[in-house]
Design a protein around this motif. Sequence first.
Motif, PDB file in Angstrom:
ATOM      1  N   PRO A  68      66.428  63.854  43.334  1.00 53.65           N
ATOM      2  CA  PRO A  68      66.179  62.413  43.359  1.00 53.65           C
ATOM      3  C   PRO A  68      65.210  61.975  44.447  1.00 53.65           C
ATOM      4  O   PRO A  68      64.510  60.971  44.296  1.00 53.65           O
ATOM      5  N   TYR A  69      65.182  62.712  45.563  1.00 55.57           N
ATOM      6  CA  TYR A  69      64.270  62.367  46.654  1.00 55.57           C
ATOM      7  C   TYR A  69      63.412  63.570  47.000  1.00 55.57           C
ATOM      8  O   TYR A  69      63.869  64.718  46.917  1.00 55.57           O
ATOM      9  N   GLN A  70      62.180  63.316  47.382  1.00 51.31           N
ATOM     10  CA  GLN A  70      61.269  64.379  47.787  1.00 51.31           C
ATOM     11  C   GLN A  70      60.621  63.995  49.108  1.00 51.31           C
ATOM     12  O   GLN A  70      60.265  62.840  49.329  1.00 51.31           O
ATOM     13  N   ALA A  71      60.495  64.984  49.988  1.00 55.40           N
ATOM     14  CA  ALA A  71      59.936  64.732  51.315  1.00 55.40           C
ATOM     15  C   ALA A  71      59.310  66.013  51.853  1.00 55.40           C
ATOM     16  O   ALA A  71      59.574  67.111  51.353  1.00 55.40           O
ATOM     17  N   ALA A  72      58.490  65.858  52.886  1.00 57.25           N
ATOM     18  CA  ALA A  72      57.766  67.002  53.436  1.00 57.25           C
ATOM     19  C   ALA A  72      58.602  67.826  54.395  1.00 57.25           C
ATOM     20  O   ALA A  72      58.293  68.990  54.643  1.00 57.25           O
ATOM     21  N   ASN A  73      59.658  67.236  54.954  1.00 62.65           N
ATOM     22  CA  ASN A  73      60.466  67.963  55.926  1.00 62.65           C
ATOM     23  C   ASN A  73      61.906  67.467  55.867  1.00 62.65           C
ATOM     24  O   ASN A  73      62.215  66.445  55.252  1.00 62.65           O
ATOM     25  N   ALA A  74      62.807  68.206  56.526  1.00 62.93           N
ATOM     26  CA  ALA A  74      64.239  67.903  56.456  1.00 62.93           C
ATOM     27  C   ALA A  74      64.585  66.539  57.052  1.00 62.93           C
ATOM     28  O   ALA A  74      65.334  65.771  56.441  1.00 62.93           O
ATOM     29  N   PRO A  75      64.081  66.179  58.239  1.00 62.55           N
ATOM     30  CA  PRO A  75      64.429  64.858  58.775  1.00 62.55           C
ATOM     31  C   PRO A  75      64.003  63.713  57.865  1.00 62.55           C
ATOM     32  O   PRO A  75      64.749  62.741  57.684  1.00 62.55           O
ATOM     33  N   ASP A  76      62.806  63.827  57.280  1.00 66.14           N
ATOM     34  CA  ASP A  76      62.341  62.777  56.381  1.00 66.14           C
ATOM     35  C   ASP A  76      63.196  62.729  55.114  1.00 66.14           C
ATOM     36  O   ASP A  76      63.510  61.654  54.588  1.00 66.14           O
ATOM     37  N   MET A  77      63.608  63.898  54.640  1.00 64.49           N
ATOM     38  CA  MET A  77      64.475  63.951  53.464  1.00 64.49           C
ATOM     39  C   MET A  77      65.803  63.251  53.747  1.00 64.49           C
ATOM     40  O   MET A  77      66.318  62.478  52.923  1.00 64.49           O
ATOM     41  N   MET A  78      66.392  63.495  54.901  1.00 62.69           N
ATOM     42  CA  MET A  78      67.657  62.855  55.246  1.00 62.69           C
ATOM     43  C   MET A  78      67.507  61.341  55.341  1.00 62.69           C
ATOM     44  O   MET A  78      68.392  60.593  54.918  1.00 62.69           O
TER      45      MET A  78
END
Length: 434
Positions: free
Chosen positions: A215-225
Amino acid sequence: MQAGDRIGDRYELTYPVGRGGMGQVWAGFDERLDRPVAIKFLRQLEVPEDERETAGKRFRREARATARLDHPGVPAVHDLGVHGEDLYLVMQLVPGIVLADHIAEQERLPVGEAVSIAAQVCSVLEAAHAASLVHRDLKPQNLMITPAGVAKVLDFGVAALLNPAEASRITATGRTLGTPAYIAPEQAQGGPVGPAADLYALGCILFEMLGGHPPYQAANAPDMMRRHLYSPIPIIGEYRSDVPDDLAHLLYCLLAKDPAERPASAGEVRRLLNPFVDGDDTPGVVAGRAGNRSSDATARTAAVPPKNSQQKFAASRAKARELAENERFVQAAEVLERALHSLSESEGGLLATEAMSVRLDIANLLMLAGDFRQARGAFAALARDLDQSGGQQDLAEECRHQVLVCETEMGQVTSNGFIQPKPLLHQKGRFTLT
């Protein structure tokens, strides 16, 4: 570690299945019971020294957590032990395909197939939550689909006990346990984690099965959270039009930021999913695609022809013969299966008569092992292929007889009420009864 190593004076390693940051998983054989197993190792020397005690506790916790769940969707635990400086866990070897790989191959799964998988996972979560266990790391990489279409939930290693009297909240220093793409908002914040966190992760997995990505996509773990915490909940209907409205609404509720706004239990989710499981997209479709691939608590291999195929094949037959002489019939059959498939046509492969001979050995070994269902299929395929080739009709007739013997052993009594078992096909150089 290498193929052929013996663990606990009982388990023989056959081939590596997977590797993580602190351990390995091998396919192996239980020599005493003549059955395939998965052996998961925690390589203590690969764990930072200040984390070894915690890692060991988590590893033993996985064994206890998985062993206490008596459910067809959880691999059975057989043994736990120490090999040198490493801990090992012996589990059921699960054939099939990792859900993450299945999604990658198909991009988006049919609605009924995705719902069927999700409903089976809910059934496992019902049992786990009833036993006061929260998985805490559900993701497509931890789900297997067997050739029979059964969803298996793997890696209860980070499971947290809900009972406050037992809970030790084992966590790795400085880390939040869980996988960023599937982590619940409350888990990302380091707050209390309950069954609702598993339901959130299931929602992420269902979204990925239907939409082709989490459901969500991000470049790194902190941004994903941060996206799990603050981004609007995505609407699956914006990615595909064939998802029923009620199913889309359920998925939206599973992805609620507030645990209290998610469905009350895994059992409730399963009941809400059931109406969307249809006959066209049920697990049999998955089974057909999965074939005989396997992994992990679980095993997947690639057939790579050896440099000297014929010599290696001869060595495999000798190995199979030795195993059969020690009444390790299932392992002997698997050795021959792998050897047979490792020979490519580009290298000449086997002559048709030689290949038929090996297939007959495999069928006989399965029968000797008491695996009458598999043996029946092997003999039936041999009889059909012999008929099509137009030769060795006596052998084809004996194979058909062995099919009937297997059916009788399986309780499928024929019209005359009884089939007189004959000695297994006795030909020179084969694993047969005399």
